[in-house]
Enzyme design. Sequence first.
Site, PDB file in Angstrom:
ATOM      1  N   GLU B  51       0.862  -1.186   0.000  1.00 23.46           N
ATOM      2  CA  GLU B  51       0.000   0.000   0.000  1.00 23.46           C
ATOM      3  C   GLU B  51       0.887   1.221   0.000  1.00 23.46           C
ATOM      4  O   GLU B  51       1.685   1.424   0.917  1.00 23.46           O
ATOM      5  CB  GLU B  51      -0.857   0.041   1.268  1.00 23.46           C
ATOM      6  CG  GLU B  51      -2.015  -0.919   1.246  1.00 23.46           C
ATOM      7  CD  GLU B  51      -2.903  -0.757   2.489  1.00 23.46           C
ATOM      8  OE1 GLU B  51      -3.825  -1.551   2.623  1.00 23.46           O
ATOM      9  OE2 GLU B  51      -2.649   0.151   3.302  1.00 23.46           O
ATOM     10  N   ASP B  62      -4.929   9.239  10.915  1.00 22.00           N
ATOM     11  CA  ASP B  62      -3.627   8.689  11.250  1.00 22.00           C
ATOM     12  C   ASP B  62      -3.081   9.182  12.578  1.00 22.00           C
ATOM     13  O   ASP B  62      -3.232  10.350  12.939  1.00 22.00           O
ATOM     14  CB  ASP B  62      -2.619   9.042  10.142  1.00 22.00           C
ATOM     15  CG  ASP B  62      -2.857   8.220   8.889  1.00 22.00           C
ATOM     16  OD1 ASP B  62      -2.783   6.980   8.999  1.00 22.00           O
ATOM     17  OD2 ASP B  62      -3.135   8.797   7.822  1.00 22.00           O
ATOM     18  N   TYR B 176     -10.843  -4.379   3.918  1.00 20.22           N
ATOM     19  CA  TYR B 176      -9.858  -3.959   4.918  1.00 20.22           C
ATOM     20  C   TYR B 176     -10.604  -3.794   6.231  1.00 20.22           C
ATOM     21  O   TYR B 176     -11.418  -2.890   6.390  1.00 20.22           O
ATOM     22  CB  TYR B 176      -9.232  -2.631   4.475  1.00 20.22           C
ATOM     23  CG  TYR B 176      -8.046  -2.166   5.292  1.00 20.22           C
ATOM     24  CD1 TYR B 176      -8.055  -2.183   6.689  1.00 20.22           C
ATOM     25  CD2 TYR B 176      -6.906  -1.674   4.653  1.00 20.22           C
ATOM     26  CE1 TYR B 176      -6.960  -1.747   7.422  1.00 20.22           C
ATOM     27  CE2 TYR B 176      -5.809  -1.225   5.376  1.00 20.22           C
ATOM     28  CZ  TYR B 176      -5.842  -1.267   6.762  1.00 20.22           C
ATOM     29  OH  TYR B 176      -4.772  -0.820   7.482  1.00 20.22           O
TER      30      TYR B 176
END
Lengths: 411, 267
Positions: B51, B62, B176
């Site tokens: 990725e 994040d 995912y």
Amino acid sequence: MNSLINKESLTDGFAPLKTIACPDSNGHFGIYGGRYVGETLMPAILELEEAYNRITPQEKFKKELNDLLELYTGRPTPLFHAKRLSEHLKGASIYLKREDLAHTGAHKINNTLGQALLAKWMGKKKVIAETGAGQHGVATATAAALFGMECKIFMGTEDIKRQAPNVLRMELLGAQVVPVESGTGTLKDAMNEAMRYWVGAVVDTFYIIGSVAGPHPYPMMVRDFQKIIGIEARKQIMDLAGRLPDLLIACVGGGSNAMGLFFPFIDDPVEMTGVEAAGKGISSGKHAATLGEGSVGVLHGSKSYVLQDKNGQIIEAHSISAGLDYPGVGPEHALFKDIKRANYVSIDDNQALDAFKKLCMLEGIIPALESSHAIAYAMQQAPRMNKDSIIIVNLSGRGDKDLGIVSTIFK
Amino acid sequence: MKTKRIDKTFEELKQKKEKALVGFLSAGDPDLNTSLKIIESMCAAGLDIIELGIPFSDPTADGPVIQRSSARALKKGITIKTVLEMTRKIRTYSDIPIILFSYYNPIHSYGAKAFYNDSVSSGADGVLVVDLPPEESDEMTSKWPGNELALIRLIAPTTPIERMKKIAQESSGFLYLVSKTGVTGSAGLDTQEVTVNSRLLGSITNLPICVGFGISEPEDVRKIAPDVDGIVVGSAFERIIEENLNNPNLDQILGEKVSKLKAATKL
Ligand SMILES: Cc1ncc(COP(=O)(O)O)c(C=O)c1O
């Protein structure tokens, strides 16, 4: 002064206005708005939307909120005819919507009481918020104290320095102020960090967003909690002057005090101008004129205008006023700009400081630096309008928090 | 959608009784050339899927480690164009599935159609747009002129089962599964919770399931692997990069980390 507006008009806060076409069921204002968040947050904002639609129309909720707005916040806030300022400018009559007189000193409390009450009804006991000027942080901490909720406020380190009195206020109110160092340590960075924290705490924490920004349903919900400003102002000007105003002026950071004033007038023949911060001047590149100089993009969960480079990276904003120092803006303002329902201009740091001084000297009112941008634009426009014209300026907050900044400049 | 390289990878791994090791890197961190060397070394060490993170100024999903890696890449001037050039370079020596990982604004700015065309022609297999939920993704995919790029979707621990089903139906390539409610790199991985969520998701989809967020050690991989098809590691690699910014053997160190993690994916 409380008789300027009768009591049931406060209930109008949630009555449907003629034009509620926006947003659509997916939170889109034209091409703007929407829900651009990670999957972890999606269920929470869907739940919030469902709860908002189910709970806020209930009579019991409306009464609880209206009682708070009246008895705790001190609404309605006055609409004050600023005669000396108007005479000085030799033009339109300027009326000030005195949100600075609301409890905690700014319009932000209208929204935080609404959201915190909703949180209470949803059974949430923890709230978080981002803040720039600290006014939204103080208003959130206040609502949290009132409802006995745990409260965390995310604030950029630069803003912690320049709005120090509000940091102390939040701490006195029992909130934890979390310093955010990333970026330029301002509002955008605080919002980034609040969103990150929320991703981890979403199961039991309510995020009280402070402006008409963020993912759906926030822009709609915050507008609806803030539209009390315009509903009152509309009634008050009819009582005082017997007619609608010609022009509404409000500063625009994320756009909540502006939308709160504008929205109830959207079906009226009234012009509206939102004033962004031109910082050190548009040509310097150091500004926060998102609608004026930005382009369409996605930031903090919704699509709107943003300040960005050619690769879609967000550019740091600049303004002497922490509450306007933001490279994004609420999606409904983006729509208003495109359909030309409102006009957006900018005022730089020096012009805002001049207006700040003028209002102190001529009216005995110390305005917030954010609101000073709106005053400055009114000072430019009033002399160009005839004496029968009426301008309403949203005096969104008081300036006590800014005395530190101002004293270093005026020395 | 055609997801040939992705499908082939999972089929081959199944035959070998292995799970996929998926590596996330902020593309161009700490600089373009080192990043390319790191990727080559990780591929050689057995990485199954890569990725490539397109750096963004405001990465709200994040944690601090990937925030800093993204900021380092941005400082080096990394853009979508650079990341696509990197993709092209990787294709000269490897058939590894390449997933582009991005926030939406850079793609919006690049243009959804141009992004599709340039991604496919450079050899990318999929894209994961972290802040583009199914509610909004039509605006991007409706501008895609073909179906050669998989849109990888996220499933979170907060996703209710009905929503899981809907997302799974619209997905291709793999799903995912976010291992925990938190940003990338959060501490406190609960492998039991991951197992429960993976089995639940597995019961409603035939797509391969890759789990990520907060997985850093071979022991974690060993515990989670039996119930999933792949394991994503990101912050752990970025932490090594950050701790070895001036180490000339950085690519080797990361290769060794990949070998250790990869060994743990073999049942
Ligand atoms: C007094 C005051 N006015 C205006 C603003 C700007 O926010 P908005 O544009 O949402 O009204 C702030 C924000 O902190 C503020 O404190």
